[in-house]
Scaffold this active site. Structure first.
Site, PDB file in Angstrom:
ATOM      1  N   GLY A   8     -37.526 -17.101  68.486  1.00  0.00           N
ATOM      2  CA  GLY A   8     -36.598 -16.051  68.087  1.00  0.00           C
ATOM      3  C   GLY A   8     -37.298 -14.697  68.119  1.00  0.00           C
ATOM      4  O   GLY A   8     -37.108 -13.861  67.239  1.00  0.00           O
TER       5      GLY A   8
ATOM      6  N   GLY B  29     -35.338 -11.030  68.145  1.00  0.00           N
ATOM      7  CA  GLY B  29     -34.557 -10.577  66.999  1.00  0.00           C
ATOM      8  C   GLY B  29     -35.344  -9.605  66.136  1.00  0.00           C
ATOM      9  O   GLY B  29     -36.523  -9.318  66.383  1.00  0.00           O
TER      10      GLY B  29
ATOM     11  N   GLY C 106     -38.292 -20.484  58.971  1.00  0.00           N
ATOM     12  CA  GLY C 106     -37.657 -19.515  58.089  1.00  0.00           C
ATOM     13  C   GLY C 106     -36.189 -19.327  58.411  1.00  0.00           C
ATOM     14  O   GLY C 106     -35.517 -18.485  57.812  1.00  0.00           O
TER      15      GLY C 106
ATOM     16  N   ASN D  67     -36.812 -18.363  52.223  1.00  0.00           N
ATOM     17  CA  ASN D  67     -37.299 -16.990  52.157  1.00  0.00           C
ATOM     18  C   ASN D  67     -38.821 -17.018  52.185  1.00  0.00           C
ATOM     19  O   ASN D  67     -39.441 -17.721  51.391  1.00  0.00           O
ATOM     20  CB  ASN D  67     -36.798 -16.309  50.887  1.00  0.00           C
ATOM     21  CG  ASN D  67     -37.026 -14.813  50.887  1.00  0.00           C
ATOM     22  OD1 ASN D  67     -38.150 -14.347  51.004  1.00  0.00           O
ATOM     23  ND2 ASN D  67     -35.963 -14.043  50.751  1.00  0.00           N
TER      24      ASN D  67
ATOM     25  N   HIS E 226     -26.664  -8.407  51.403  1.00  0.00           N
ATOM     26  CA  HIS E 226     -27.393  -8.252  52.655  1.00  0.00           C
ATOM     27  C   HIS E 226     -26.634  -7.306  53.585  1.00  0.00           C
ATOM     28  O   HIS E 226     -25.476  -6.964  53.334  1.00  0.00           O
ATOM     29  CB  HIS E 226     -27.576  -9.598  53.359  1.00  0.00           C
ATOM     30  CG  HIS E 226     -28.638 -10.447  52.748  1.00  0.00           C
ATOM     31  ND1 HIS E 226     -28.403 -11.249  51.652  1.00  0.00           N
ATOM     32  CD2 HIS E 226     -29.944 -10.614  53.060  1.00  0.00           C
ATOM     33  CE1 HIS E 226     -29.521 -11.888  51.322  1.00  0.00           C
ATOM     34  NE2 HIS E 226     -30.468 -11.518  52.162  1.00  0.00           N
TER      35      HIS E 226
ATOM     36  N   LYS F 221     -25.394 -10.008  58.691  1.00  0.00           N
ATOM     37  CA  LYS F 221     -25.773 -11.363  58.274  1.00  0.00           C
ATOM     38  C   LYS F 221     -24.580 -12.298  58.427  1.00  0.00           C
ATOM     39  O   LYS F 221     -23.469 -11.966  58.023  1.00  0.00           O
ATOM     40  CB  LYS F 221     -26.285 -11.370  56.833  1.00  0.00           C
ATOM     41  CG  LYS F 221     -26.887 -12.716  56.417  1.00  0.00           C
ATOM     42  CD  LYS F 221     -27.668 -12.596  55.131  1.00  0.00           C
ATOM     43  CE  LYS F 221     -28.268 -13.925  54.712  1.00  0.00           C
ATOM     44  NZ  LYS F 221     -29.193 -14.457  55.737  1.00  0.00           N
TER      45      LYS F 221
ATOM     46  N   THR G 292     -31.863 -17.441  50.613  1.00  0.00           N
ATOM     47  CA  THR G 292     -32.593 -17.088  49.396  1.00  0.00           C
ATOM     48  C   THR G 292     -31.777 -17.409  48.154  1.00  0.00           C
ATOM     49  O   THR G 292     -32.307 -17.925  47.163  1.00  0.00           O
ATOM     50  CB  THR G 292     -32.955 -15.595  49.410  1.00  0.00           C
ATOM     51  OG1 THR G 292     -33.738 -15.328  50.568  1.00  0.00           O
ATOM     52  CG2 THR G 292     -33.723 -15.216  48.163  1.00  0.00           C
TER      53      THR G 292
END
Length: 242
Positions: free
Chosen positions: A8, A11, A74, A100, A131, A135, A142
């Site tokens: 990823g 990103g 993650g 997180n 957020h 998102k 989290t």
């Protein structure tokens, strides 16, 4: 120096990870995104960090198991099937999975668990998170991590005691429930507050992310820590020795 590969990489988190790897004095082994040669990246890496998507997870795990390469996961939005796949991979390689990678958030989770274990179920627990507008999952990974911490402290199953998406005439709040509220807007990197509310007083434990570099720094620390560890499944609490 640890060679860290990024899944990823294009990103926002991938770009932050490159900077964090360089700051920590480690080697950026390269990145892979959808359609790229994952096997080549795994072969060049001492450890992988995955911040891609749940649908890509199984392929990442398979590649790491085949090469005996540890992986830090993650990625958020994981469901039971993904956790089962992680459990299976962790019987063959070291895997660190977390909702997180911030060290501060994981310290917050430890405090939440302790508070939940000491306060009775006459204290209502609510988790509020906010957020950025982009998102795609809610509640956040989290928020779920914090909910699991509260549930562990209470000795209960989170799935059976969570409340979210309240709208309309919902009836009274169920005693002992752990509530979730998700807010979205602007460019917020991540705000989380766990509220313990009784009839006469309230405790609020809060963490605010000023920027996503805290997640990148934590992920790099986790990756370096994971290299050389025994086969098994780990979390950020293991790094903090909580």
């Amino acid at each position: 120096m640890t060679a860290i590969g990024i899944i990823g990489s294009k990103g926002r988190m991938g770009q932050a990870l490159v900077a964090a790897i360089e700051e920590a004095g480690h080697s950026h082994a390269g990145g892979a995104d959808q359609g790229d040669d994952v096997a080549a990246l795994v072969a060049a890496s001492d450890v992988l960090v995955d911040f891609s998507s749940p649908k890509a997870l199984q392929a990442m795990l398979d590649a790491c198991v085949a090469a005996n390469t540890p992986i830090v996961i993650g990625t958020t939005g994981l469901e039971a099937v993904h956790h089962a796949a992680i459990d299976e991979a962790a019987t063959k390689i070291p895997v660190l999975q977390t909702g997180n990678t911030s060290l501060g958030v994981n310290m917050l989770a430890a405090l939440v668990e302790q508070a939940a274990s000491k306060l009775g179920d006459d204290w209502d627990i609510e988790i509020v998170e906010m957020h950025h507008r982009h998102k795609v999952d809610a509640p956040s990974g989290t928020a779920k991590l914090l909910g699991e911490a509260a549930a562990r402290g209470r000795g209960i199953d989170l799935t059976a005691h969570s409340e979210s998406g309240r709208d309309g005439i919902t009836g009274a709040r169920e005693k002992g429930a752990i509530g979730f509220a998700a807010l979205r807007g602007g460019s917020v990197a991540g705000d989380h507050t766990v509220i313990f509310a009784s009839d006469e007083e309230r405790i609020e434990l809060t963490h605010r992310a000023e920027n996503r570099m805290i997640f990148a720094h934590g992920a790099v620390k986790a990756a370096d820590w994971l290299v050389g560890k025994d086969v098994g499944r780990y979390g950020m609490a293991d790094i903090l020795d909580l």
